[in-house]
Design a protein around this motif. Structure first.
Motif, PDB file in Angstrom:
ATOM      1  N   THR A  48      -9.233   3.818 -15.533  1.00  0.00           N
ATOM      2  CA  THR A  48      -9.520   5.253 -15.640  1.00  0.00           C
ATOM      3  C   THR A  48      -8.560   6.064 -14.793  1.00  0.00           C
ATOM      4  O   THR A  48      -8.031   7.085 -15.247  1.00  0.00           O
ATOM      5  CB  THR A  48     -10.980   5.540 -15.210  1.00  0.00           C
ATOM      6  OG1 THR A  48     -11.860   4.830 -16.079  1.00  0.00           O
ATOM      7  CG2 THR A  48     -11.290   7.023 -15.258  1.00  0.00           C
ATOM      8  N   ALA A  49      -8.325   5.633 -13.575  1.00  0.00           N
ATOM      9  CA  ALA A  49      -7.392   6.345 -12.699  1.00  0.00           C
ATOM     10  C   ALA A  49      -5.984   6.341 -13.290  1.00  0.00           C
ATOM     11  O   ALA A  49      -5.308   7.377 -13.314  1.00  0.00           O
ATOM     12  CB  ALA A  49      -7.387   5.726 -11.301  1.00  0.00           C
ATOM     13  N   GLN A  50      -5.546   5.189 -13.799  1.00  0.00           N
ATOM     14  CA  GLN A  50      -4.208   5.097 -14.395  1.00  0.00           C
ATOM     15  C   GLN A  50      -4.088   6.006 -15.606  1.00  0.00           C
ATOM     16  O   GLN A  50      -3.093   6.722 -15.773  1.00  0.00           O
ATOM     17  CB  GLN A  50      -3.904   3.642 -14.792  1.00  0.00           C
ATOM     18  CG  GLN A  50      -2.496   3.439 -15.300  1.00  0.00           C
ATOM     19  CD  GLN A  50      -1.459   3.664 -14.222  1.00  0.00           C
ATOM     20  OE1 GLN A  50      -1.528   3.053 -13.165  1.00  0.00           O
ATOM     21  NE2 GLN A  50      -0.503   4.529 -14.463  1.00  0.00           N
ATOM     22  N   SER A  51      -5.098   6.020 -16.443  1.00  0.00           N
ATOM     23  CA  SER A  51      -5.088   6.864 -17.634  1.00  0.00           C
ATOM     24  C   SER A  51      -5.086   8.350 -17.267  1.00  0.00           C
ATOM     25  O   SER A  51      -4.366   9.144 -17.876  1.00  0.00           O
ATOM     26  CB  SER A  51      -6.311   6.537 -18.498  1.00  0.00           C
ATOM     27  OG  SER A  51      -6.380   7.391 -19.592  1.00  0.00           O
ATOM     28  N   THR A  52      -5.861   8.707 -16.276  1.00  0.00           N
ATOM     29  CA  THR A  52      -5.909  10.099 -15.840  1.00  0.00           C
ATOM     30  C   THR A  52      -4.558  10.539 -15.296  1.00  0.00           C
ATOM     31  O   THR A  52      -4.089  11.637 -15.595  1.00  0.00           O
ATOM     32  CB  THR A  52      -7.000  10.290 -14.762  1.00  0.00           C
ATOM     33  OG1 THR A  52      -8.256   9.885 -15.314  1.00  0.00           O
ATOM     34  CG2 THR A  52      -7.082  11.728 -14.307  1.00  0.00           C
ATOM     35  N   ILE A  53      -3.917   9.685 -14.529  1.00  0.00           N
ATOM     36  CA  ILE A  53      -2.618  10.014 -13.933  1.00  0.00           C
ATOM     37  C   ILE A  53      -1.524  10.088 -14.994  1.00  0.00           C
ATOM     38  O   ILE A  53      -0.723  11.016 -15.006  1.00  0.00           O
ATOM     39  CB  ILE A  53      -2.261   8.993 -12.837  1.00  0.00           C
ATOM     40  CG1 ILE A  53      -3.123   9.251 -11.606  1.00  0.00           C
ATOM     41  CG2 ILE A  53      -0.786   9.061 -12.474  1.00  0.00           C
ATOM     42  CD1 ILE A  53      -3.030   8.186 -10.539  1.00  0.00           C
ATOM     43  N   THR A  54      -1.486   9.106 -15.889  1.00  0.00           N
ATOM     44  CA  THR A  54      -0.376   9.048 -16.845  1.00  0.00           C
ATOM     45  C   THR A  54      -0.551   9.963 -18.047  1.00  0.00           C
ATOM     46  O   THR A  54       0.440  10.384 -18.626  1.00  0.00           O
ATOM     47  CB  THR A  54      -0.146   7.612 -17.347  1.00  0.00           C
ATOM     48  OG1 THR A  54      -1.356   7.121 -17.921  1.00  0.00           O
ATOM     49  CG2 THR A  54       0.309   6.710 -16.227  1.00  0.00           C
ATOM     50  N   SER A  55      -1.780  10.291 -18.405  1.00  0.00           N
ATOM     51  CA  SER A  55      -1.929  11.159 -19.572  1.00  0.00           C
ATOM     52  C   SER A  55      -2.944  12.283 -19.395  1.00  0.00           C
ATOM     53  O   SER A  55      -2.812  13.329 -20.006  1.00  0.00           O
ATOM     54  CB  SER A  55      -2.286  10.326 -20.802  1.00  0.00           C
ATOM     55  OG  SER A  55      -3.486   9.627 -20.593  1.00  0.00           O
TER      56      SER A  55
END
Length: 149
Positions: A48-55
């Motif tokens: 979730t954190a990665q998705s929020t940061i990247t997109s």
């Protein structure tokens, strides 16, 4: 069983041994399942954190830049995406909020995302990261929008 010519009902109940066996079985199942659930939950938080940061923030930040002519400064931070600027000229250009109402500006561990513009790693745009599961910035579990070396 009959007593004085009347039928007496026998109560059926679990023995202590049967109850203990069930408790042991439940304990064994819990020992196998619970660690897997915690691992899955932590993995989901990282994703979730990665998705929020990247997109998740990319579109909002790019739209802000399109309207305002620049990305929010490090001092303005991500709150510039949801709060209208105080400056009258800037407020006239602002077309936000750029994020859905109620969007958290914190990572899944309730630590604020780390935003810097211009970025140290992305000098033309911005650096966006999370301190990760341990909440300590600058170590191996950080989640970033740049390639870590």
């Amino acid at each position: 069983m009959k007593r004085n010519g009347q039928r007496v009902a026998r109560r059926r109940a679990f023995t202590l041994l049967e109850v203990l066996m069930v408790v042991v079985i439940i304990g064994i199942l819990a020992a196998l399942v619970v660690p897997n659930l915690f691992g899955t939950l932590e993995g989901a938080r990282i994703d979730t954190a990665q998705s929020t940061i990247t997109s998740g923030f990319n579109g909002a930040l790019d739209l802000y830049r399109l309207h305002m002519g620049h990305y929010p400064t490090s001092d303005e931070g991500l709150t510039a995406l949801v709060e209208k600027p105080d400056d009258d000229e800037e407020a006239e250009l602002w077309r936000g909020p750029y994020l859905k109402q109620g969007t958290k500006l914190a990572d899944p561990w309730n630590n604020p995302f780390i935003y810097e513009s211009p970025g140290e790693y992305n000098e033309e745009t911005y650096d966006l990261s999370s301190a990760g599961p341990n909440g300590q910035e600058g170590d191996d579990d950080d989640i970033t929008n740049w390639e870590k070396s």
